[in-house]
Design an enzyme around this catalytic site. Structure first.
Site, PDB file in Angstrom:
ATOM      1  CG  ASN A 214     -13.048  57.073 -28.116  1.00  0.00           C
ATOM      2  OD1 ASN A 214     -13.003  57.863 -29.055  1.00  0.00           O
ATOM      3  ND2 ASN A 214     -14.018  57.106 -27.217  1.00  0.00           N
TER       4      ASN A 214
ATOM      5  CB  CYS B 239     -16.741  69.860 -26.771  1.00  0.00           C
ATOM      6  SG  CYS B 239     -16.927  68.472 -25.689  1.00  0.00           S
TER       7      CYS B 239
ATOM      8  NE  ARG C 225     -14.257  66.114 -23.462  1.00  0.00           N
ATOM      9  CZ  ARG C 225     -14.250  65.262 -24.485  1.00  0.00           C
ATOM     10  NH1 ARG C 225     -15.035  65.475 -25.503  1.00  0.00           N
ATOM     11  NH2 ARG C 225     -13.460  64.213 -24.466  1.00  0.00           N
TER      12      ARG C 225
ATOM     13  NE  ARG D  67     -16.478  64.113 -33.441  1.00  0.00           N
ATOM     14  CZ  ARG D  67     -16.668  64.202 -32.135  1.00  0.00           C
ATOM     15  NH1 ARG D  67     -17.691  64.864 -31.651  1.00  0.00           N
ATOM     16  NH2 ARG D  67     -15.831  63.649 -31.293  1.00  0.00           N
TER      17      ARG D  67
HETATM   18  N1  EPU Z   1     -10.766  65.904 -16.802  1.00  0.00           N
HETATM   19  C1  EPU Z   1     -10.181  66.886 -16.053  1.00  0.00           C
HETATM   20  N2  EPU Z   1      -8.918  67.317 -16.400  1.00  0.00           N
HETATM   21  C2  EPU Z   1      -8.248  66.781 -17.454  1.00  0.00           C
HETATM   22  C3  EPU Z   1      -8.851  65.766 -18.220  1.00  0.00           C
HETATM   23  C4  EPU Z   1     -10.120  65.349 -17.863  1.00  0.00           C
HETATM   24  O1  EPU Z   1     -10.763  67.371 -15.097  1.00  0.00           O
HETATM   25  O2  EPU Z   1      -7.107  67.214 -17.710  1.00  0.00           O
HETATM   26  C5  EPU Z   1     -12.106  65.442 -16.448  1.00  0.00           C
HETATM   27  C6  EPU Z   1     -13.109  65.591 -17.597  1.00  0.00           C
HETATM   28  O3  EPU Z   1     -13.644  66.897 -17.658  1.00  0.00           O
HETATM   29  C7  EPU Z   1     -14.136  64.531 -17.265  1.00  0.00           C
HETATM   30  C8  EPU Z   1     -13.282  63.423 -16.670  1.00  0.00           C
HETATM   31  O4  EPU Z   1     -12.067  64.042 -16.253  1.00  0.00           O
HETATM   32  O5  EPU Z   1     -15.033  64.999 -16.289  1.00  0.00           O
HETATM   33  C9  EPU Z   1     -12.952  62.285 -17.600  1.00  0.00           C
HETATM   34  O6  EPU Z   1     -12.467  62.791 -18.843  1.00  0.00           O
HETATM   35  P1  EPU Z   1     -11.398  62.012 -19.700  1.00  0.00           P
HETATM   36  O7  EPU Z   1     -10.126  62.796 -19.717  1.00  0.00           O
HETATM   37  O8  EPU Z   1     -11.316  60.600 -19.274  1.00  0.00           O
HETATM   38  O9  EPU Z   1     -12.024  62.115 -21.161  1.00  0.00           O
HETATM   39  P2  EPU Z   1     -11.185  62.120 -22.501  1.00  0.00           P
HETATM   40  O10 EPU Z   1     -10.015  61.263 -22.318  1.00  0.00           O
HETATM   41  O11 EPU Z   1     -10.994  63.508 -22.976  1.00  0.00           O
HETATM   42  C10 EPU Z   1     -12.217  60.000 -23.590  1.00  0.00           C
HETATM   43  C11 EPU Z   1     -13.051  59.681 -24.799  1.00  0.00           C
HETATM   44  C12 EPU Z   1     -14.462  60.202 -24.581  1.00  0.00           C
HETATM   45  C13 EPU Z   1     -15.043  59.552 -23.328  1.00  0.00           C
HETATM   46  C14 EPU Z   1     -14.131  59.854 -22.126  1.00  0.00           C
HETATM   47  C15 EPU Z   1     -14.564  59.165 -20.851  1.00  0.00           C
HETATM   48  C16 EPU Z   1     -11.511  59.698 -26.659  1.00  0.00           C
HETATM   49  C17 EPU Z   1     -11.059  60.339 -27.917  1.00  0.00           C
HETATM   50  N3  EPU Z   1     -12.486  60.304 -25.987  1.00  0.00           N
HETATM   51  O12 EPU Z   1     -12.204  61.416 -23.503  1.00  0.00           O
HETATM   52  O13 EPU Z   1     -15.215  59.742 -25.717  1.00  0.00           O
HETATM   53  O14 EPU Z   1     -16.329  60.063 -23.072  1.00  0.00           O
HETATM   54  O15 EPU Z   1     -12.789  59.399 -22.434  1.00  0.00           O
HETATM   55  O16 EPU Z   1     -14.614  57.802 -21.025  1.00  0.00           O
HETATM   56  O17 EPU Z   1     -11.015  58.651 -26.280  1.00  0.00           O
HETATM   57  C18 EPU Z   1     -16.892  59.816 -27.340  1.00  0.00           C
HETATM   58  O18 EPU Z   1     -16.311  58.894 -27.938  1.00  0.00           O
HETATM   59  O19 EPU Z   1     -18.070  60.173 -27.619  1.00  0.00           O
HETATM   60  C19 EPU Z   1     -16.199  60.523 -26.269  1.00  0.00           C
HETATM   61  C20 EPU Z   1     -16.553  61.741 -25.849  1.00  0.00           C
END
Ligand code: EPU
Length: 433
Positions: free
Chosen positions: A23, A117, A122, A407
């Site tokens: 990540n 997903c 998301r 993955r």
């Molecule tokens: N959210 C919103 N709006 C947005 C973006 C996010 O409402 O525009 C919400 C999401 O739905 C969620 C929360 O905010 O409820 C946090 O989501 P975040 O954006 O932090 O997740 P992400 O950045 O898309 C990364 C990791 C995930 C990990 C999350 C939380 C990567 C590639 N992915 O996702 O990793 O679960 O942060 O820590 O860095 C995994 O590796 O298995 C994985 C899913």
């Protein structure tokens, strides 16, 4: 399609080296789009998501090559193509990481809108809010986000959402702000170590960033960035998964290259559950440490709530739940980051776990034993929890659709078998009955 055939119960013992972080690597790779010079990344794990990100970058005119020493070399050679198409975005949501760098460097980005997903809806509204605040015009055209801005302009942006901060949203806005005109302040920024790692690489490229790792990041835009040579931080989720693997098999593991200080919420919960965790050398780098994890008895029950960093990570909720199914009493697990992230619950139940879900909370009355069963992996971390449960369960567990696991974990079976696991990767077409 590959599946894992696991014989249990087994006890893990020995030493395992933690790989570079998936990540952290994904937004770091996208940062190559910000410069005309080569970007060298070391310790990038060899995983399906990483290969998908490399294919996306190739389509965006950035050459990618893995050298003999394992480092990944990225270099933009043709900046004319700025469209991330649905075929690639649908394989990997982190494609959205290209938005900020493309917009900042080329003034234009077209990225297919990622769908939902397995772990929930998301949305990307916060990413888009950030880009708009920096002055981008954003339209939705045929399922694609089309963003334009002749030059982004710094401002103060509040990036908090209903579930707290956003990790990739912060990475995206940060990667855009480094080339914006003037000062950008990101309030309610994600504090995850992966953001600190990104900021340190961007700083090595010439960016001016303060406060990464805190909820307020300040960026003073610069005219251009150069290349850099950056070593990616170790994967805290892989490390946490192996810690829990030691615990669930009542084993004794030493983790090398372990980001100890990024895992304090996890080691705290494991210690409350009665697991013994120790830095083998107190004077070593605490984020690339050797950590010994030992479990001699059945785990004690705990309460656990996932939260953004520095809280307990959602990416280790499923694995910890596997451990708690075997604890000596009632545990309570609450998911506050992705409230629907419970696909492992029905599968663990097939193995004899007692799990009672109400909304975003699961009550886990521990049982004395799990029994092997055929189960289905449905997302990356849920798959890891099923593999852990399979190693502790009596008899044979077959985990199907292991491509989810691939993955995020590099050849997990090849790393666990030398430690005592009995896991075979087989084509499910060859399984009897
Ligand atoms: N959210 C919103 N709006 C947005 C973006 C996010 O409402 O525009 C919400 C999401 O739905 C969620 C929360 O905010 O409820 C946090 O989501 P975040 O954006 O932090 O997740 P992400 O950045 O898309 C990364 C990791 C995930 C990990 C999350 C939380 C990567 C590639 N992915 O996702 O990793 O679960 O942060 O820590 O860095 C995994 O590796 O298995 C994985 C899913």
């Amino acid at each position: 399609m590959d599946c894992f055939r696991i014989e249990g119960p087994t006890r893990l013992a020995g030493r395992v080296r933690i790989n570079g972080s998936k990540n952290a690597s994904l937004p770091l790779m996208a940062a190559a789009l910000l410069t005309d010079d080569p970007l060298i990344l070391r310790d990038v794990p060899d995983l399906r998501d990483i290969r998908n990100m490399a294919s996306l970058l190739e389509e965006l005119g950035c050459s990618t090559s893995r050298e003999e020493d394992g480092s990944l070399h990225l270099h933009v050679t043709d900046p004319s193509q700025s469209h991330a198409r649905y075929d690639i975005v649908k394989t990997m949501r982190a494609s959205i990481c290209a938005l900020g760098p493309l917009l900042a460097k080329r003034g234009y980005a077209r990225i297919s809108m990622p769908g939902g997903c397995a772990i929930g809806d998301r949305p990307i509204d916060l990413h888009l809010r950030g880009m708009r605040a920096l002055g981008a015009e954003i339209k939705l055209v045929g399922g694609d986000v089309v963003a334009t801005a002749p030059r982004l302009v710094g401002t103060t942006i509040f990036l908090g959402g209903p579930f707290g901060s956003t990790v990739l949203g912060t990475a995206n806005v940060l990667s855009a702000a480094v080339l914006a005109q003037g000062v950008t302040v990101i309030e309610s920024a994600a504090c995850e170590p992966e953001i600190v790692d990104l900021a340190s690489a961007l700083t090595a490229m010439g960016a001016k960033i303060q406060g990464a790792g805190t909820p307020r990041i300040t960026v003073e835009g610069v005219e251009s960035l150069s290349g850099a040579d950056h070593r990616v931080m170790p994967d805290r989720i892989e490390a946490g998964t192996y810690m829990i693997a030691a615990a669930i098999t009542r084993g004794d593991l030493e983790l090398e290259n372990c980001p100890y200080d990024s895992l304090l919420a996890v080691t705290d919960r494991l210690e409350v559950a009665g697991i013994d965790i120790a830095l083998t050398d107190e004077s070593s780098d605490r984020n690339r440490a050797v950590v010994r994890v030992r479990a001699e008895q059945r785990a004690k029950p705990i309460r656990l709530t996932t939260q953004p960093f520095p809280g307990y990570p959602t990416d280790l909720q499923a694995q910890m739940m596997a451990l708690l199914t075997l604890a000596d009493g009632n545990s309570v697990v609450t998911e506050k980051v992705f409230p629907e992230r419970f696909l492992h619950v029905p599968e663990l139940s097939r193995m004899g776990a007692q799990l009672f879900r109400q909304g975003a909370t699961v009550v886990v009355p521990g049982v004395e034993r799990l029994v092997g069963a055929p189960v289905m992996a449905s997302d990356l971390r849920a798959s890891a929890s099923l593999v852990l449960a399979g190693m502790a369960a009596e008899g044979r567990t077959v985990v199907q659709r292991i491509y989810h696991l691939d993955r995020g974990y590099e050849r997990m079976e090849e790393r666990l078998c030398p430690l005592g696991a009995q896991i075979e990767r087989v084509d499910d077409a060859t399984l009897e009955g």
